[in-house]
Design a protein around this motif. Structure first.
Motif: not given
Length: 214
Positions: A38-40, A184-188, A190-191
């Motif tokens: 998916d998006s990751i 490791y992520a800005d939105d909790g 997506h890396p």
């Protein structure tokens, strides 16, 4: 309600149709690795393009997709590309309910179907743990952390019982809340670049392990 485009191409098979058709034919001895998810997976190429440059890595991630959508794409975006290995990372969007309610058993069953398709086509599979997430910003209050932890246990059990390589991103990226470490992520979910830089050596070690035994 799904829009007209989604109803006509629910799994978005057309997204990579042109890229798939233009892939060069594999020469003798060449190995191709498909990253499916998916998006990751999809965003990895955008944030860390250097990870893919000069390597036989093909990115076939699509943002927002659930395992039933990925299962439908599996033949066109994996099997038909004749890879030696497929790296599958999927299931978080199912937990979020992106395409409707889904139990952990339903998610695992879709992944099992993909694993069986890979095996039938002599493709080695790497089954990746879901990344930790304390909450989903597009579906707040869904409390996915415990479900993700439970699902990873189920996935590892299936992988171990079927001699499939299980790849543990989760342990390297989880914080004390069972969420994704803030660094490791800005939105909790997506890396960011630092997150992908943690993931890269983990997956490359797994890929090299399989290739060295082929």
């Amino acid at each position: 309600m799904p829009n007209k485009l989604q109803m006509q191409d629910w799994s978005y098979l057309k997204k990579y149709k042109k890229e798939n058709a233009n892939l060069p034919i594999l020469e003798s001895g060449q190995k191709r690795i498909v990253f499916m998810g998916d998006s990751i997976t999809e965003f990895w190429s955008a944030l860390c393009p250097e990870f893919f440059v000069g390597k036989p890595y093909i990115n076939r991630g699509i943002s927002g997709q659930t395992t039933p959508q990925i299962l439908i794409r599996f033949r066109a975006d994996v099997i038909d590309l004749q890879p030696s290995i497929v790296v599958l990372l999927a299931g978080a969007n199912d937990i979020a309910g992106n395409t409707g309610p889904s139990t952990l058993e339903m998610i695992l069953n879709n992944i099992i179907s993909m694993a069986e398709l890979a095996k039938a086509n002599n493709i080695k599979m790497i089954l990746c743990s879901l990344l930790p997430a304390y909450d989903f910003p597009w579906k707040t209050g869904s409390f996915p952390a415990e479900k993700i932890e439970t699902f990873n246990t189920m996935l590892k059990k299936y992988a171990d019982e079927n001699e499939i390589l299980y790849l543990d991103y989760y342990s390297a990226m989880v914080d004390e809340r069972k969420g994704l470490k803030a660094a490791y992520a800005d939105d909790g979910v997506h890396p960011n670049k630092a997150g992908y830089e943690v993931m890269a050596p983990i997956v490359e070690k797994a890929i090299n392990e399989i290739l060295s035994n082929q």
